[in-house]
Write a protein that holds these residues in place. Structure first.
Motif, PDB file in Angstrom:
ATOM      1  N   UNK A   1       0.832  -1.209   0.000  1.00 29.01           N
ATOM      2  CA  UNK A   1       0.000   0.000   0.000  1.00 29.01           C
ATOM      3  C   UNK A   1       0.867   1.259   0.000  1.00 29.01           C
ATOM      4  N   UNK A   2       0.465   2.227  -0.773  1.00 28.04           N
ATOM      5  CA  UNK A   2       1.108   3.545  -0.761  1.00 28.04           C
ATOM      6  C   UNK A   2      -0.010   4.583  -0.785  1.00 28.04           C
ATOM      7  N   UNK A   3      -0.210   5.301   0.340  1.00 29.81           N
ATOM      8  CA  UNK A   3      -1.352   6.235   0.409  1.00 29.81           C
ATOM      9  C   UNK A   3      -1.157   7.421  -0.520  1.00 29.81           C
ATOM     10  N   UNK A   4      -2.277   8.081  -0.876  1.00 30.18           N
ATOM     11  CA  UNK A   4      -2.185   9.283  -1.718  1.00 30.18           C
ATOM     12  C   UNK A   4      -1.342  10.367  -1.044  1.00 30.18           C
ATOM     13  N   UNK A   5      -0.944  11.381  -1.826  1.00 34.79           N
ATOM     14  CA  UNK A   5      -0.047  12.412  -1.310  1.00 34.79           C
ATOM     15  C   UNK A   5      -0.767  13.553  -0.594  1.00 34.79           C
ATOM     16  N   UNK A   6      -2.091  13.645  -0.799  1.00 39.28           N
ATOM     17  CA  UNK A   6      -2.812  14.789  -0.227  1.00 39.28           C
ATOM     18  C   UNK A   6      -3.684  14.379   0.951  1.00 39.28           C
ATOM     19  N   UNK A   7      -4.039  15.350   1.771  1.00 38.53           N
ATOM     20  CA  UNK A   7      -4.895  15.087   2.933  1.00 38.53           C
ATOM     21  C   UNK A   7      -6.241  14.550   2.482  1.00 38.53           C
ATOM     22  N   UNK A   8      -6.843  15.209   1.482  1.00 38.11           N
ATOM     23  CA  UNK A   8      -8.163  14.768   1.028  1.00 38.11           C
ATOM     24  C   UNK A   8      -8.105  13.363   0.443  1.00 38.11           C
ATOM     25  N   UNK A   9      -6.984  13.062  -0.249  1.00 29.98           N
ATOM     26  CA  UNK A   9      -6.820  11.724  -0.814  1.00 29.98           C
ATOM     27  C   UNK A   9      -6.833  10.661   0.269  1.00 29.98           C
ATOM     28  N   UNK A  10      -6.052  10.879   1.318  1.00 36.95           N
ATOM     29  CA  UNK A  10      -5.981   9.900   2.409  1.00 36.95           C
ATOM     30  C   UNK A  10      -7.316   9.811   3.139  1.00 36.95           C
ATOM     31  N   UNK A  11      -7.916  10.965   3.382  1.00 34.45           N
ATOM     32  CA  UNK A  11      -9.191  10.944   4.112  1.00 34.45           C
ATOM     33  C   UNK A  11     -10.275  10.236   3.298  1.00 34.45           C
ATOM     34  N   UNK A  12     -10.212  10.372   1.963  1.00 31.21           N
ATOM     35  CA  UNK A  12     -11.148   9.651   1.096  1.00 31.21           C
ATOM     36  C   UNK A  12     -10.983   8.145   1.274  1.00 31.21           C
ATOM     37  N   UNK A  13      -9.729   7.703   1.293  1.00 32.27           N
ATOM     38  CA  UNK A  13      -9.463   6.270   1.480  1.00 32.27           C
ATOM     39  C   UNK A  13      -9.953   5.780   2.836  1.00 32.27           C
TER      40      UNK A  13
END
Lengths: 446, 461
Positions: free
Chosen positions: B1-13
């Motif tokens: 797993x490699x989380x997205x680079x942005x806050x909204x990206x991670x929070x979406x996940x």
């Protein structure tokens, strides 16, 4: 040679605010267990910042107004740097060039005016405690006092005698207590005194002006008003002896040893210490506008000198009564309430003052009303009339020949026996003073 | 797993339950453990602390349907420059003097971040006490630039920049006194925000120079910078210098101060900035002049050491367990300089004079902002330099030449990735706005990042 003392004062007053100057720790630190009233701010921990206590600012403005100072609209805090273990930040937050109060004045009873140079706000330091722990001499630090608001008052060198100094300090202590800003207690260290003193040469027989001296001696760590008076008197003598012998007086700091009745050198002060004052960047400048001053003026109660005048005028009391009452704000208030209540009941202000000051009746009463009630009871007591007393005394004189003779031979203590006899006839209703007066009148006559 | 680079990206996940906060922290910790031996980004990694927090957050996400509205930083994994006092976690300031210091309190910003749902995973390396522009003044060894480990990441928030750049966390909190967030952000291809002086509480952040210190952060996106800023700004009743004077500004005219593009600035940096101008629509560029710019460094290096000497006075050897000998050369240099300029007889000649010039620098900006809504400048004269390359203190001080003026004037400034040098090193540009105009910087930054993808590029590790 004739000299005139030139004396200036530096007085530190610890404020009795609820919290410390820059944090929310309690400011009252007397006899508290060491380091129980501390937080990151007053310990100067890394990252902590000062946040100004507005109650302390109000307090110093009150004092400034009461001393007739100017309160500039703009003032600021500065950092005063020096290293000492009781100073946790390595600097003390104080005020350097723009203090809260400037240029006041105080009038002494002899109408002489003392100029107040400035009154500024600062924070107190911690305290070092020297003690033996496990047989080893150690120095410990108690930070309970660290950051307690402290006001420093500086006067011009306008005092010419220890007596003037004493009067000013008593007035000041009184004032501060009236303002409710400090307990001004020497024993608890909430009032601390320093005096600088030098002797000026009087110019001539006609011209009594004084040439200002080129040195000054600082008296520090003086524990009471009395000691300061003594230390100043001793210093005047010591310095005049040095000057008479043609020597120069050392510029230095001296302490006072009451046991030997001497002042002693603590450290010589050639140059002044460099505190590297710098504007305190953590605290925005204080802006004190007219509205703030008006608001604070309203919080200032009637001050001792005003109250003294009013008591003399409106209650027609002797000076010593006025002084005693005004000295104690609570008692003065008690008195005034009692006078108000007593008026309707025919109890006058003198009677009330006398009951308080001679018999401490206020101390044993729960309220002014309670005290007035007691006074009313006393005055309304059903006493024997003057005629009844005269009749009783007559009976006693005639019926106790031996005692009367004894009295005339000089055994004056039989008077008690005779009073007792008279009271017997009067069923105890005689006012003792009157009975005695009447008895004496008769005994002296025969 | 490699989380997205942005806050909204991670929070979406996290919302979609692709993974939970614990798994997220596991990823970042894995990166940190793998890369820290080479990059030296962290002085302390607080694994247990982070996992305790994730347990709580996982629970909140499970049970509270409004979790992401009530906790704007839900699941945001952060590192903190080691100048942030953290309760129970060692806080060194990058100095040997505090190498054993565990604070009994956290400051305002740390508390606000924690309450907003952020997860703190460690404390980052920095120049001791924030003194430096390369990270090399750390008593814990220099952090390395992830784009080229033979180069510095910039400083003093060196470890903060490295930790975000190498994806050891989502964002990092730093401090900026003369460029300490903007410059490393520029060297590491990040967005670095230095807020207005007085916008974010300094309570609980170890002071360097109190009239210049600001608390800000390094992120990859201007949008993330804004999200974090909105959490940490505002009055706290602890820092008396905090104000709340935001205006709704719009960026229409952008000033190009000619003094910032003079001698000593790499040509390729100027060219990259010129190319960036066309990326944001609807703004005009106007040349302006800030004539006192060249006095910024001499002024800054009087005022700053004066305040440093005062702020370091508390480390007198009585407390914190280390003697004064533990101070490094740079701290000693600044203590000596500062003590000198504050001394009797020199105060007027140095400190007071510097304060007067500071006013002139402020006036320069005020006048410019009568004409323009923001200024566009380079962040640094060059991209990241080699470790050990600048061994003369004065040479190092000149690295602040383009960032110190905004600090002296207390203005908000943001550095943004603007491309890469011929050697493949990140280059930054700086936007400077009037006091409390952060919204303008965020707006320009977001619009610029929508039109470019420099910030999406990551170092090969």
């Amino acid at each position: 040679m004739e000299y005139k003392p030139v004396i200036g004062l530096e007085v530190h007053i610890e404020l009795s605010t609820k919290s410390k100057m820059f944090c929310s720790c309690p400011a009252e630190h007397f006899a508290k267990e060491a380091n129980t009233q501390v937080c990151p701010i007053c310990l100067g921990l890394p990252g902590a910042l000062p946040y100004t206590n507005s109650e302390a600012i109000d307090s110093i403005i009150k004092l400034g107004i009461a001393l007739g100072c100017k309160i500039p609209e703009f003032s600021k805090f500065d950092r005063k740097h020096y290293n000492y273990p009781d100073l946790p930040k390595g600097y003390q937050i104080s005020q350097y060039d723009l203090p809260v109060c400037l240029g006041g004045q105080w009038t002494l009873d002899n109408h002489k005016k003392i100029s107040i140079t400035r009154v500024h706000m600062e924070e107190d330091t911690g305290k070092l405690i020297h003690r033996k722990v496990n047989g080893e001499k150690v120095t410990l630090v108690d930070f309970n006092r660290s950051g307690v608001p402290l006001v420093e008052l500086v006067t011009d060198p306008d005092f010419e005698s220890p007596k003037e100094v004493d009067e000013f300090l008593r007035d000041l202590r009184h004032l501060v207590r009236y303002l409710g800003i400090s307990s001004a207690d020497m024993e608890k260290g909430s009032l601390r005194l320093e005096a600088n003193i030098s002797l000026g040469r009087v110019k001539g027989r006609e011209d009594k002006r004084v040439k200002l001296p080129d040195y000054k001696v600082e008296l520090k760590n003086i524990n009471s008003f009395k000691f300061l008076q003594k230390a100043l008197s001793i210093e005047i003598k010591r310095q005049s002896e040095i000057l008479d012998s043609g020597e120069k007086v050392n510029q230095e700091t001296r302490g006072y040893d009451d046991y030997n009745k001497k002042t002693f050198s603590q450290r010589s002060k050639e140059g002044s210490e460099d505190y590297r004052y710098m504007p305190e960047p953590d605290i925005p400048p204080l802006i004190i506008n007219k509205a703030a001053i008006a608001r604070i003026k309203k919080l200032i109660p009637e001050l001792p000198k005003e109250k003294q005048m009013r008591f003399k005028d409106s209650y027609k009391l002797p000076d010593n009564y006025v002084d005693l009452l005004v000295n104690d704000q609570d008692r003065a208030d008690f008195f005034e309430l009692a006078v108000k209540i007593g008026k309707a009941q025919g109890i006058d202000s003198k009677m009330i003052a006398s009951a308080m000051l001679n018999n401490n009746l206020d101390r044993s009463s729960s309220s002014p009303a309670d005290m007035v009630k007691k006074l009313v009871e006393v005055t309304k007591k059903d006493y024997a009339s003057q005629a009844e007393i005269e009749k009783a005394v007559n009976k006693v004189i005639n019926g106790n020949k031996k005692a009367v003779d004894d009295y005339k031979k000089g055994k004056t203590n039989v008077i008690g026996f005779l009073i007792g006899k008279a009271q017997g006839y009067l069923k105890g209703k005689g006012e003792v003073g009157l009975v005695r007066t009447e008895l004496l009148k008769r005994l002296e006559k025969k | 797993m490699r989380p997205p680079l942005s806050i909204k990206g991670v929070q979406g996940d996290l919302k979609e339950k692709k993974y939970n906060c614990t798994e997220l922290v596991n990823f970042y910790l894995g990166q940190a453990k793998k890369l820290n031996p080479t990059l030296n980004a962290f002085t302390t990694i607080c694994e247990d602390f982070a996992f305790e927090k994730t347990k709580i957050l996982n629970e909140i996400i499970q049970t509270n349907p409004k979790a992401f509205e009530e906790f704007p930083l839900m699941g945001v994994v952060l590192s903190l420059k080691d100048l942030f006092s953290t309760k129970g976690i060692r806080t060194t300031a990058g100095s040997e003097v505090l190498s054993d210091y565990i604070p009994p309190f956290s400051g305002t910003v740390v508390n606000k971040l924690e309450e907003a749902g952020a997860i703190i995973i460690g404390k980052t390396n920095c120049d001791a006490w924030g003194h430096g522009a390369s990270g090399e003044n750390s008593d814990f060894g220099p952090a390395k630039n992830p784009w080229d480990t033979s180069r510095v990441p910039g400083g003093s928030s060196s470890g903060s920049a490295v930790s975000v750049s190498a994806q050891m966390c989502m964002a990092s909190m730093g401090t900026d006194t003369g460029g300490s967030i903007r410059q490393p952000a520029g060297f590491c291809n990040l967005v670095g925000l230095k807020p207005t002086y007085g916008a974010v509480s300094r309570y609980g952040v170890i002071a360097m120079a109190s009239s210049l210190d600001t608390v800000g952060h390094l992120t990859r996106f201007a949008e993330d910078s804004e999200i974090i800023f909105n959490v940490i700004k505002g009055k706290d009743g602890k820092d008396g210098t905090i104000k709340d004077q935001y205006k709704e500004n719009k960026a229409l005219n952008i000033g190009i101060p000619k003094e910032y593009y003079g001698l000593g600035i790499d040509r390729e940096i100027v060219e990259l900035i010129n190319a960036a101008k066309s990326k944001v629509k609807g703004v005009k560029f106007v040349e302006v002049s800030l004539p006192h710019t060249r006095y910024a460094i001499p002024t800054y290096y009087i005022i700053q050491p004066a305040e440093v000497s005062s702020n370091l006075a508390r480390y007198d050897g009585v407390r914190y367990g280390k003697s004064r000998k533990a101070f490094g050369d740079e701290a000693v240099r600044r203590i000596m300089l500062g003590t000198y300029v504050l001394s009797g007889g020199y105060y007027d000649a140095y400190y007071l004079k510097a304060m007067k010039i500071r006013s002139k620098i402020i006036n320069d900006f005020d006048r410019a902002f009568e004409k323009v809504d923001a200024l566009l400048t380079p962040v640094s004269p060059t991209p990241a330099f080699k470790l050990g390359e600048k061994n003369e203190p004065l040479e190092m001080y000149m690295a602040d030449a383009l960032t110190a003026p905004a600090s002296l004037a207390g203005l908000p400034a943001m550095s943004l990735p603007v491309g890469f040098s011929g050697k493949g090193l990140p280059v930054g540009m700086q936007l400077i706005g009037p006091r409390f105009s952060e919204n303008v910087l965020f707006d320009l930054g977001k619009r610029y990042q929508e039109a470019t993808d420099w910030h999406l590029q990551t170092p090969n590790l």
